[in-house]
Design a protein around this motif. Sequence first.
Motif, PDB file in Angstrom:
ATOM      1  N   ALA A  73       0.922  -1.230  -0.170  1.00  0.00           N
ATOM      2  CA  ALA A  73      -0.157  -0.058  -0.258  1.00  0.00           C
ATOM      3  C   ALA A  73       1.095   1.333  -0.103  1.00  0.00           C
ATOM      4  O   ALA A  73       0.599   2.274  -0.640  1.00  0.00           O
ATOM      5  CB  ALA A  73      -0.863  -0.089   1.172  1.00  0.00           C
ATOM      6  N   ASN A  74       1.905   1.152   0.514  1.00  0.00           N
ATOM      7  CA  ASN A  74       2.933   2.237   0.699  1.00  0.00           C
ATOM      8  C   ASN A  74       3.298   2.657  -0.787  1.00  0.00           C
ATOM      9  O   ASN A  74       3.611   3.724  -0.877  1.00  0.00           O
ATOM     10  CB  ASN A  74       4.045   2.103   1.766  1.00  0.00           C
ATOM     11  CG  ASN A  74       4.687   3.387   2.132  1.00  0.00           C
ATOM     12  OD1 ASN A  74       3.984   4.147   2.145  1.00  0.00           O
ATOM     13  ND2 ASN A  74       5.906   3.272   2.365  1.00  0.00           N
ATOM     14  N   ASN A  75       3.817   1.517  -1.477  1.00  0.00           N
ATOM     15  CA  ASN A  75       4.207   1.781  -2.565  1.00  0.00           C
ATOM     16  C   ASN A  75       3.170   2.318  -3.653  1.00  0.00           C
ATOM     17  O   ASN A  75       3.497   3.237  -4.392  1.00  0.00           O
ATOM     18  CB  ASN A  75       4.834   0.448  -3.225  1.00  0.00           C
ATOM     19  CG  ASN A  75       6.217   0.079  -2.974  1.00  0.00           C
ATOM     20  OD1 ASN A  75       6.798   0.603  -1.888  1.00  0.00           O
ATOM     21  ND2 ASN A  75       6.739  -1.072  -3.594  1.00  0.00           N
ATOM     22  N   VAL A  76       2.104   1.898  -3.444  1.00  0.00           N
ATOM     23  CA  VAL A  76       1.138   2.466  -4.270  1.00  0.00           C
ATOM     24  C   VAL A  76       0.963   3.933  -3.886  1.00  0.00           C
ATOM     25  O   VAL A  76       0.702   4.800  -4.731  1.00  0.00           O
ATOM     26  CB  VAL A  76      -0.327   1.937  -4.143  1.00  0.00           C
ATOM     27  CG1 VAL A  76      -1.594   2.429  -4.616  1.00  0.00           C
ATOM     28  CG2 VAL A  76      -0.241   0.363  -4.624  1.00  0.00           C
ATOM     29  N   LYS A  77       0.591   4.276  -2.634  1.00  0.00           N
ATOM     30  CA  LYS A  77       0.583   5.769  -2.167  1.00  0.00           C
ATOM     31  C   LYS A  77       1.755   6.718  -2.739  1.00  0.00           C
ATOM     32  O   LYS A  77       1.522   7.761  -3.463  1.00  0.00           O
ATOM     33  CB  LYS A  77       0.657   5.739  -0.819  1.00  0.00           C
ATOM     34  CG  LYS A  77       0.618   7.095  -0.291  1.00  0.00           C
ATOM     35  CD  LYS A  77       0.584   7.276   1.298  1.00  0.00           C
ATOM     36  CE  LYS A  77       0.887   8.437   2.032  1.00  0.00           C
ATOM     37  NZ  LYS A  77       1.675   8.439   3.101  1.00  0.00           N
ATOM     38  N   ASN A  78       3.189   6.057  -2.498  1.00  0.00           N
ATOM     39  CA  ASN A  78       4.040   6.949  -3.344  1.00  0.00           C
ATOM     40  C   ASN A  78       4.224   7.168  -4.671  1.00  0.00           C
ATOM     41  O   ASN A  78       4.606   8.286  -5.259  1.00  0.00           O
ATOM     42  CB  ASN A  78       5.477   6.279  -2.790  1.00  0.00           C
ATOM     43  CG  ASN A  78       5.728   6.331  -1.095  1.00  0.00           C
ATOM     44  OD1 ASN A  78       4.967   7.493  -0.719  1.00  0.00           O
ATOM     45  ND2 ASN A  78       6.324   5.541  -0.513  1.00  0.00           N
ATOM     46  N   ILE A  93      10.676  -2.259  -8.573  1.00  0.00           N
ATOM     47  CA  ILE A  93      11.887  -2.372  -8.980  1.00  0.00           C
ATOM     48  C   ILE A  93      12.807  -1.620  -8.287  1.00  0.00           C
ATOM     49  O   ILE A  93      14.028  -1.565  -8.319  1.00  0.00           O
ATOM     50  CB  ILE A  93      11.848  -1.959 -10.694  1.00  0.00           C
ATOM     51  CG1 ILE A  93      10.710  -3.076 -11.296  1.00  0.00           C
ATOM     52  CG2 ILE A  93      13.279  -1.874 -11.087  1.00  0.00           C
ATOM     53  CD1 ILE A  93      10.416  -2.493 -12.871  1.00  0.00           C
ATOM     54  N   ILE A  94      12.532  -0.547  -7.872  1.00  0.00           N
ATOM     55  CA  ILE A  94      13.081   0.452  -6.809  1.00  0.00           C
ATOM     56  C   ILE A  94      12.384   0.704  -5.625  1.00  0.00           C
ATOM     57  O   ILE A  94      10.968   0.415  -5.457  1.00  0.00           O
ATOM     58  CB  ILE A  94      13.168   1.913  -7.643  1.00  0.00           C
ATOM     59  CG1 ILE A  94      12.145   2.505  -7.950  1.00  0.00           C
ATOM     60  CG2 ILE A  94      14.221   1.653  -8.956  1.00  0.00           C
ATOM     61  CD1 ILE A  94      12.229   3.939  -8.250  1.00  0.00           C
ATOM     62  N   SER A  95      13.249   1.108  -4.493  1.00  0.00           N
ATOM     63  CA  SER A  95      12.527   1.711  -3.430  1.00  0.00           C
ATOM     64  C   SER A  95      12.319   2.803  -3.293  1.00  0.00           C
ATOM     65  O   SER A  95      12.528   3.789  -4.112  1.00  0.00           O
ATOM     66  CB  SER A  95      13.317   1.095  -2.271  1.00  0.00           C
ATOM     67  OG  SER A  95      14.370   1.627  -2.448  1.00  0.00           O
TER      68      SER A  95
END
Length: 65
Positions: free
Chosen positions: A8-13, A61-63
Amino acid sequence: MSGVVVSANNVKNALVLLDIAEADLRVSDVLLNESLFNQAILMAEQACEKTCKAIMLYRRIISYL
């Protein structure tokens, strides 16, 4: 999206980056209408870069930057 774990954090960012990319593209359009071609190209390139980073972030693929 087989094999890709999306947090969820990746989606938000990623969505934040896409919002910024959209703003960059709007600025590019304004600059283009003012015949400021070099600046318009720069902002369009920035929008593309942020969009690519958002996709890579979403796909893990990236943080986060």
